[in-house]
Design a protein around this motif. Structure first.
Motif, PDB file in Angstrom:
ATOM      1  N   ASP A   2       0.835  -1.202   0.000  1.00  0.00           N
ATOM      2  CA  ASP A   2       0.000   0.000   0.000  1.00  0.00           C
ATOM      3  C   ASP A   2       0.868   1.250   0.000  1.00  0.00           C
ATOM      4  O   ASP A   2       0.538   2.257  -0.650  1.00  0.00           O
ATOM      5  CB  ASP A   2      -0.922   0.010   1.224  1.00  0.00           C
ATOM      6  CG  ASP A   2      -2.028  -1.037   1.100  1.00  0.00           C
ATOM      7  OD1 ASP A   2      -2.293  -1.475  -0.033  1.00  0.00           O
ATOM      8  OD2 ASP A   2      -2.602  -1.401   2.133  1.00  0.00           O
ATOM      9  N   LEU A   3       1.974   1.186   0.755  1.00  0.00           N
ATOM     10  CA  LEU A   3       2.883   2.332   0.828  1.00  0.00           C
ATOM     11  C   LEU A   3       3.491   2.620  -0.542  1.00  0.00           C
ATOM     12  O   LEU A   3       3.592   3.781  -0.956  1.00  0.00           O
ATOM     13  CB  LEU A   3       3.991   2.044   1.848  1.00  0.00           C
ATOM     14  CG  LEU A   3       4.992   3.173   2.103  1.00  0.00           C
ATOM     15  CD1 LEU A   3       4.280   4.382   2.676  1.00  0.00           C
ATOM     16  CD2 LEU A   3       6.093   2.702   3.048  1.00  0.00           C
ATOM     17  N   PHE A   8       3.585   5.814  -5.533  1.00  0.00           N
ATOM     18  CA  PHE A   8       3.432   5.835  -6.990  1.00  0.00           C
ATOM     19  C   PHE A   8       2.368   6.849  -7.400  1.00  0.00           C
ATOM     20  O   PHE A   8       2.551   7.624  -8.357  1.00  0.00           O
ATOM     21  CB  PHE A   8       3.064   4.436  -7.496  1.00  0.00           C
ATOM     22  CG  PHE A   8       2.918   4.350  -8.986  1.00  0.00           C
ATOM     23  CD1 PHE A   8       4.031   4.368  -9.812  1.00  0.00           C
ATOM     24  CD2 PHE A   8       1.652   4.267  -9.563  1.00  0.00           C
ATOM     25  CE1 PHE A   8       3.891   4.302 -11.195  1.00  0.00           C
ATOM     26  CE2 PHE A   8       1.509   4.199 -10.942  1.00  0.00           C
ATOM     27  CZ  PHE A   8       2.626   4.216 -11.758  1.00  0.00           C
ATOM     28  N   GLU A   9       1.257   6.872  -6.662  1.00  0.00           N
ATOM     29  CA  GLU A   9       0.192   7.836  -6.934  1.00  0.00           C
ATOM     30  C   GLU A   9       0.672   9.266  -6.669  1.00  0.00           C
ATOM     31  O   GLU A   9       0.296  10.201  -7.391  1.00  0.00           O
ATOM     32  CB  GLU A   9      -1.027   7.528  -6.072  1.00  0.00           C
ATOM     33  CG  GLU A   9      -1.759   6.253  -6.491  1.00  0.00           C
ATOM     34  CD  GLU A   9      -2.925   5.934  -5.557  1.00  0.00           C
ATOM     35  OE1 GLU A   9      -3.154   6.715  -4.605  1.00  0.00           O
ATOM     36  OE2 GLU A   9      -3.608   4.923  -5.783  1.00  0.00           O
ATOM     37  N   ASP A  13       0.563  12.320  -9.339  1.00  0.00           N
ATOM     38  CA  ASP A  13      -0.128  13.583  -9.061  1.00  0.00           C
ATOM     39  C   ASP A  13       0.815  14.778  -9.090  1.00  0.00           C
ATOM     40  O   ASP A  13       0.441  15.869  -9.538  1.00  0.00           O
ATOM     41  CB  ASP A  13      -0.817  13.521  -7.693  1.00  0.00           C
ATOM     42  CG  ASP A  13      -1.961  12.517  -7.665  1.00  0.00           C
ATOM     43  OD1 ASP A  13      -2.473  12.186  -8.755  1.00  0.00           O
ATOM     44  OD2 ASP A  13      -2.312  12.063  -6.559  1.00  0.00           O
ATOM     45  N   LYS A  14       2.052  14.583  -8.600  1.00  0.00           N
ATOM     46  CA  LYS A  14       2.972  15.709  -8.404  1.00  0.00           C
ATOM     47  C   LYS A  14       4.126  15.736  -9.393  1.00  0.00           C
ATOM     48  O   LYS A  14       5.082  16.485  -9.207  1.00  0.00           O
ATOM     49  CB  LYS A  14       3.551  15.646  -6.978  1.00  0.00           C
ATOM     50  CG  LYS A  14       2.521  15.640  -5.866  1.00  0.00           C
ATOM     51  CD  LYS A  14       1.788  16.958  -5.775  1.00  0.00           C
ATOM     52  CE  LYS A  14       0.836  16.972  -4.584  1.00  0.00           C
ATOM     53  NZ  LYS A  14       0.073  18.246  -4.505  1.00  0.00           N
ATOM     54  N   HIS A 183       6.050  11.821   1.832  1.00  0.00           N
ATOM     55  CA  HIS A 183       6.411  11.587   0.429  1.00  0.00           C
ATOM     56  C   HIS A 183       7.190  12.771  -0.148  1.00  0.00           C
ATOM     57  O   HIS A 183       8.182  12.587  -0.868  1.00  0.00           O
ATOM     58  CB  HIS A 183       5.162  11.339  -0.421  1.00  0.00           C
ATOM     59  CG  HIS A 183       4.451  10.067  -0.103  1.00  0.00           C
ATOM     60  ND1 HIS A 183       5.101   8.969   0.410  1.00  0.00           N
ATOM     61  CD2 HIS A 183       3.138   9.697  -0.240  1.00  0.00           C
ATOM     62  CE1 HIS A 183       4.247   7.980   0.576  1.00  0.00           C
ATOM     63  NE2 HIS A 183       3.041   8.396   0.198  1.00  0.00           N
ATOM     64  N   MET A 184       6.736  13.970   0.161  1.00  0.00           N
ATOM     65  CA  MET A 184       7.398  15.169  -0.351  1.00  0.00           C
ATOM     66  C   MET A 184       8.793  15.315   0.248  1.00  0.00           C
ATOM     67  O   MET A 184       9.759  15.629  -0.466  1.00  0.00           O
ATOM     68  CB  MET A 184       6.549  16.407  -0.047  1.00  0.00           C
ATOM     69  CG  MET A 184       5.192  16.398  -0.718  1.00  0.00           C
ATOM     70  SD  MET A 184       4.160  17.830  -0.273  1.00  0.00           S
ATOM     71  CE  MET A 184       4.933  19.100  -1.261  1.00  0.00           C
ATOM     72  N   ILE A 185       8.911  15.091   1.537  1.00  0.00           N
ATOM     73  CA  ILE A 185      10.213  15.199   2.209  1.00  0.00           C
ATOM     74  C   ILE A 185      11.193  14.180   1.640  1.00  0.00           C
ATOM     75  O   ILE A 185      12.339  14.509   1.299  1.00  0.00           O
ATOM     76  CB  ILE A 185      10.063  14.996   3.727  1.00  0.00           C
ATOM     77  CG1 ILE A 185       9.182  16.101   4.335  1.00  0.00           C
ATOM     78  CG2 ILE A 185      11.429  14.984   4.409  1.00  0.00           C
ATOM     79  CD1 ILE A 185       8.818  15.870   5.789  1.00  0.00           C
TER      80      ILE A 185
END
Length: 213
Positions: A2-3, A8-9, A13-14, A183-185
């Motif tokens: 799931d992680l 991946f999503e 998106d970004k 995720h961003m970090i």
């Protein structure tokens, strides 16, 4: 699993934003590295010809002082002078890049056997011919070592430039901290590491190739 799917999503998106941050990071780093090499390498070579030891020591001491100033502090010092954004970031990071390049290039040229230089003179080489055909090829491993170290430092320090509005992957990390988005970090951090390692590898191959010439 799931992680992995979540991450991946996140990239889906970004992706455009990540690409923009990476581009900004590369532009800042590239400008600083090129500017540092263009200014510092000729200066170091000129210093090897200087007779005045006091001036040489003064230049080294000034470069050393900039290295001792904390990165955030030096970036902050640039704000009243150059404002915020690209220019102060480049100026501050350039000052940080001075010492490794200056020291390595100077050491490389000074390490050349005087007998080799005298032999080149005896063959009728001009000053520029001796520089480009004898001195720089011998000093190249030292120069490239300085460039590689400086590049890794600059890629890392550029992340902090986001604090003064310069953009780059530091913006991604700061946004991740603000939104508590791991995720961003992680993405901002790992991309900076990958860029530094890739450039170090490329410069290493460049060094090996031209050392054999």
């Amino acid at each position: 699993m799931d992680l992995f799917l979540d991450y991946f999503e996140f990239w889906q998106d970004k992706f455009d934003s990540i690409l923009a941050y990476t581009y900004e990071h590369l532009i800042i780093s590239f400008v600083v590295i090129v500017l540092s090499v263009v200014v510092t390498v000729p200066l170091a070579i000129y210093m090897t010809k200087m007779k005045n030891e006091k001036i040489k020591n003064l230049i080294f001491n000034i470069a050393n002082v900039f290295q001792t100033i904390p990165t955030i502090a030096l970036l902050a010092i640039m704000i009243p002078i150059l404002g915020i954004g690209f220019k102060p970031a480049v100026a501050a990071l350039f000052l940080y890049a001075l010492l490794p390049l200056l020291r390595n290039t100077y050491t490389g040229v000074k390490s050349i056997d005087p007998g080799v230089v005298e032999a080149a003179k005896g063959m009728g080489f001009s000053t520029f011919q001796r520089l480009f055909k004898v001195e720089l090829p011998v000093a190249l491993p030292y120069v490239m070592s300085g460039i590689r170290v400086t590049t890794v430092y600059i890629i890392s320090w550029t992340t902090l430039a986001a604090l003064i509005g310069a953009g780059g992957l530091g913006d991604l990390v700061l946004a991740g901290i603000g939104y508590n988005d791991q995720h961003m970090i992680f993405t901002g951090t790992i991309l900076a590491i990958m860029i530094a390692l890739l450039l170090d590898l490329l410069f290493g191959k460049f060094e090996k190739r031209f050392s054999k010439v």
